[in-house]
Design an enzyme around this catalytic site. Structure first.
Site, PDB file in Angstrom:
ATOM      1  N   PHE A   9      -5.637  -4.908   0.725  1.00 19.78           N
ATOM      2  CA  PHE A   9      -5.418  -4.109  -0.478  1.00 19.78           C
ATOM      3  C   PHE A   9      -4.739  -4.921  -1.583  1.00 19.78           C
ATOM      4  CE2 PHE A   9      -4.725  -0.080   2.366  1.00 19.78           C
ATOM      5  CZ  PHE A   9      -6.093  -0.025   2.629  1.00 19.78           C
TER       6      PHE A   9
ATOM      7  N   ARG B  84       3.220 -14.622   2.326  1.00 16.95           N
ATOM      8  CA  ARG B  84       3.693 -15.824   3.023  1.00 16.95           C
ATOM      9  C   ARG B  84       2.663 -16.944   3.008  1.00 16.95           C
ATOM     10  NH1 ARG B  84       5.119 -12.381   8.220  1.00 16.95           N
ATOM     11  NH2 ARG B  84       3.103 -11.625   7.472  1.00 16.95           N
TER      12      ARG B  84
ATOM     13  N   ASN C  18       3.206  -3.157  -1.500  1.00 14.47           N
ATOM     14  CA  ASN C  18       2.019  -3.069  -0.641  1.00 14.47           C
ATOM     15  C   ASN C  18       2.196  -3.785   0.696  1.00 14.47           C
ATOM     16  OD1 ASN C  18      -1.053  -3.085  -0.069  1.00 14.47           O
ATOM     17  ND2 ASN C  18      -0.517  -5.259  -0.181  1.00 14.47           N
TER      18      ASN C  18
ATOM     19  N   TYR D 129       5.038   2.964  13.485  1.00 17.81           N
ATOM     20  CA  TYR D 129       4.265   2.680  12.265  1.00 17.81           C
ATOM     21  C   TYR D 129       4.183   3.939  11.397  1.00 17.81           C
ATOM     22  CZ  TYR D 129       0.584   1.656   8.965  1.00 17.81           C
ATOM     23  OH  TYR D 129      -0.116   1.500   7.794  1.00 17.81           O
TER      24      TYR D 129
ATOM     25  N   GLY E 189      -6.501   6.156   4.576  1.00 12.63           N
ATOM     26  CA  GLY E 189      -6.889   6.209   5.983  1.00 12.63           C
ATOM     27  C   GLY E 189      -7.473   4.868   6.376  1.00 12.63           C
TER      28      GLY E 189
ATOM     29  N   THR F 176      -9.485  -4.214   6.587  1.00 12.82           N
ATOM     30  CA  THR F 176      -8.770  -5.354   5.995  1.00 12.82           C
ATOM     31  C   THR F 176      -8.346  -6.207   7.189  1.00 12.82           C
ATOM     32  OG1 THR F 176      -6.687  -4.166   6.184  1.00 12.82           O
ATOM     33  CG2 THR F 176      -7.907  -3.879   4.107  1.00 12.82           C
ATOM     34  N   GLU F 177      -7.279  -6.972   7.041  1.00 14.70           N
ATOM     35  CA  GLU F 177      -6.777  -7.711   8.204  1.00 14.70           C
ATOM     36  C   GLU F 177      -5.796  -6.866   9.026  1.00 14.70           C
ATOM     37  OE1 GLU F 177      -5.305 -11.528   6.866  1.00 14.70           O
ATOM     38  OE2 GLU F 177      -7.204 -11.981   5.895  1.00 14.70           O
TER      39      GLU F 177
HETATM   40  P1  NDP Z   1      -3.596  -6.856   5.523  1.00 16.86           P
HETATM   41  O1  NDP Z   1      -3.094  -7.313   6.835  1.00 16.86           O
HETATM   42  O2  NDP Z   1      -4.984  -7.216   5.121  1.00 16.86           O
HETATM   43  O3  NDP Z   1      -2.604  -7.337   4.372  1.00 16.86           O
HETATM   44  C1  NDP Z   1      -1.212  -7.220   4.543  1.00 16.86           C
HETATM   45  C2  NDP Z   1      -0.498  -7.988   3.464  1.00 16.86           C
HETATM   46  O4  NDP Z   1       0.910  -7.821   3.653  1.00 16.86           O
HETATM   47  C3  NDP Z   1      -0.793  -9.483   3.528  1.00 16.86           C
HETATM   48  O5  NDP Z   1      -0.969  -9.974   2.224  1.00 16.86           O
HETATM   49  C4  NDP Z   1       0.466 -10.060   4.127  1.00 16.86           C
HETATM   50  O6  NDP Z   1       0.726 -11.359   3.600  1.00 16.86           O
HETATM   51  C5  NDP Z   1       1.525  -9.086   3.615  1.00 16.86           C
HETATM   52  N1  NDP Z   1       2.734  -9.147   4.426  1.00 16.86           N
HETATM   53  C6  NDP Z   1       2.934  -8.668   5.668  1.00 16.86           C
HETATM   54  N2  NDP Z   1       4.172  -8.977   6.094  1.00 16.86           N
HETATM   55  C7  NDP Z   1       4.761  -9.681   5.095  1.00 16.86           C
HETATM   56  C8  NDP Z   1       6.020 -10.303   4.942  1.00 16.86           C
HETATM   57  N3  NDP Z   1       6.962 -10.253   5.896  1.00 16.86           N
HETATM   58  N4  NDP Z   1       6.294 -10.939   3.795  1.00 16.86           N
HETATM   59  C9  NDP Z   1       5.364 -10.992   2.813  1.00 16.86           C
HETATM   60  N5  NDP Z   1       4.160 -10.426   2.883  1.00 16.86           N
HETATM   61  C10 NDP Z   1       3.853  -9.781   4.024  1.00 16.86           C
HETATM   62  O7  NDP Z   1      -3.436  -5.265   5.554  1.00 16.86           O
HETATM   63  P2  NDP Z   1      -3.744  -4.128   4.451  1.00 16.86           P
HETATM   64  O8  NDP Z   1      -4.181  -4.692   3.176  1.00 16.86           O
HETATM   65  O9  NDP Z   1      -4.588  -3.137   5.108  1.00 16.86           O
HETATM   66  O10 NDP Z   1      -2.291  -3.516   4.332  1.00 16.86           O
HETATM   67  C11 NDP Z   1      -1.606  -3.379   3.106  1.00 16.86           C
HETATM   68  C12 NDP Z   1      -0.762  -2.124   3.170  1.00 16.86           C
HETATM   69  O11 NDP Z   1      -1.619  -1.005   3.326  1.00 16.86           O
HETATM   70  C13 NDP Z   1       0.213  -2.075   4.345  1.00 16.86           C
HETATM   71  O12 NDP Z   1       1.423  -1.527   3.892  1.00 16.86           O
HETATM   72  C14 NDP Z   1      -0.477  -1.145   5.350  1.00 16.86           C
HETATM   73  O13 NDP Z   1       0.434  -0.489   6.160  1.00 16.86           O
HETATM   74  C15 NDP Z   1      -1.157  -0.197   4.389  1.00 16.86           C
HETATM   75  N6  NDP Z   1      -2.275   0.580   4.921  1.00 16.86           N
HETATM   76  C16 NDP Z   1      -3.351  -0.039   5.503  1.00 16.86           C
HETATM   77  C17 NDP Z   1      -4.419   0.723   5.964  1.00 16.86           C
HETATM   78  C18 NDP Z   1      -5.591   0.127   6.657  1.00 16.86           C
HETATM   79  O14 NDP Z   1      -6.268   0.839   7.440  1.00 16.86           O
HETATM   80  N7  NDP Z   1      -5.918  -1.123   6.411  1.00 16.86           N
HETATM   81  C19 NDP Z   1      -4.435   2.188   5.782  1.00 16.86           C
HETATM   82  C20 NDP Z   1      -3.241   2.714   5.193  1.00 16.86           C
HETATM   83  C21 NDP Z   1      -2.234   1.929   4.748  1.00 16.86           C
HETATM   84  P3  NDP Z   1       1.118 -12.667   4.450  1.00 16.86           P
HETATM   85  O15 NDP Z   1       0.685 -12.426   5.859  1.00 16.86           O
HETATM   86  O16 NDP Z   1       0.401 -13.773   3.761  1.00 16.86           O
HETATM   87  O17 NDP Z   1       2.595 -12.740   4.294  1.00 16.86           O
HETATM   88  C1  8X3 Z   2      -3.403   2.587   8.452  1.00 22.75           C
HETATM   89  C2  8X3 Z   2      -4.290   3.708   8.864  1.00 22.75           C
HETATM   90  O1  8X3 Z   2      -4.817   5.329  10.717  1.00 22.75           O
HETATM   91  O2  8X3 Z   2      -4.603   3.002  11.341  1.00 22.75           O
HETATM   92  O3  8X3 Z   2      -2.211   3.055   7.933  1.00 22.75           O
HETATM   93  O4  8X3 Z   2      -2.658   4.276  10.791  1.00 22.75           O
HETATM   94  S1  8X3 Z   2      -4.080   4.097  10.489  1.00 22.75           S
END
Ligand code: NDP
Ligand code: 8X3
Length: 253
Positions: free
Chosen positions: A14, A34, A84, A150, A181, A185-186
């Protein structure tokens, strides 16, 4: 466009998609994460846009403070803070979960989010302008097995966002909680500690949300007229819904 957005977690998913859409629209960007090479690659895609790259661990308060203190002059007025960066670790039931994983989720999803918010809000209040956009989740509202800590961290994000709105009443500052939801992504690769096969299965046979889907929504909430505050926005892919209440039965008849 004379606006600045700070995006945490811009190296993937995101955050990266949001960085792209805001850059495409000429915003000034501060991007953090990071994995520095990914931040630099992103900046290289937009040679005509002001993008400040800062490699940092959001859980490290000293690093966050230095990042803010060392911002070049033209990046100091942050109009939008996109909290984020976040993660889920593990999907085990609570009695089998790893306490280290729980600590990391609390540190990243809760503590870094409130720390950044607390650091950046005074400037917004002083200017009577700004927007905090938090990345919550459907997991903050709807329980599911293995969601334990979580989901609880995202419930914090939801209530913190709502409470910020009450503290900021009388100012022009906006607060939004985005609650996605299932999105490809990763996220699942991280949740399963790098087990990419297991992560792939999460999305098998589905059409999940994508980074760009969420980025469009974030861009929209950040650009609605100034008097409009999107408090919360829950979004799922069409292929996702809720389950009935689960009932454990000890007998069949
Ligand atoms: P990704 O794993 O693709 O991206 C996560 C990002 O967070 C990366 O850029 C990572 O950067 C960064 N990050 C994690 N830990 C740290 C840290 N300690 N310091 C700095 N940066 C950090 O996941 P998403 O894009 O899916 O997740 C983004 C947000 O969306 C999160 O808060 C997640 O909980 C939320 N979310 C995701 C959903 C999904 O299904 N994908 C649904 C709902 C919410 P790096 O590793 O380079 O530090
Ligand atoms: C990420 C969506 O359903 O895996 O927040 O928790 S779920």
């Amino acid at each position: 466009m004379d606006k600045t957005i700070l995006i945490t977690g811009a190296t993937a998913g995101f955050g990266k998609a949001c960085a792209n859409i805001f850059a495409e629209n000429g915003w000034r960007l501060i991007i953090c994460g990071r994995r520095e090479n990914r931040l630099n690659d992103l900046r290289a895609l937009f040679p005509d846009v002001d993008i400040h790259v800062r490699c940092l661990n959001v859980c490290d308060r000293k690093e966050v403070n230095s990042m803010l203190a060392e911002l070049p002059e033209k990046y100091r007025r942050i109009d939008v803070l996109l909290n984020n960066a976040g993660l889920a670790l593990g999907l085990n039931p609570a009695h089998e979960a790893d306490l280290e994983d729980w600590d990391t989720m609390v540190d990243t999803n809760i503590k870094s989010l409130y720390f950044l918010t607390r650091a950046i809000l005074p400037g917004m209040v002083q200017r009577n302008s700004g927007h905090i956009v938090n990345m919550g989740s459907v997991a903050g509202t709807w329980p599911y097995p293995g969601g334990n800590v979580y989901g609880a961290t995202k419930a914090f994000v939801k209530q913190f966002s709502n409470n910020l709105r009450t503290d900021l009443l009388g100012t022009q500052i906006r607060v939004t909680n985005i609650e996605p939801g299932m999105a490809d992504t990763e996220f699942s690769n991280v949740r399963f500690h790098g087990d990419d096969k297991k992560a792939e299965k999460v999305y098998l046979g589905t059409t999940p949300l994508t980074g760009p889907d969420i980025a469009e929504i974030v861009y929209w909430v950040a650009t609605v007229p100034r008097h409009v505050n999107i408090n919360a926005l829950e979004v799922m892919p069409v292929c996702q819904s809720w389950a009935p209440f689960a009932v454990h039965r000890t007998t069949e008849s």
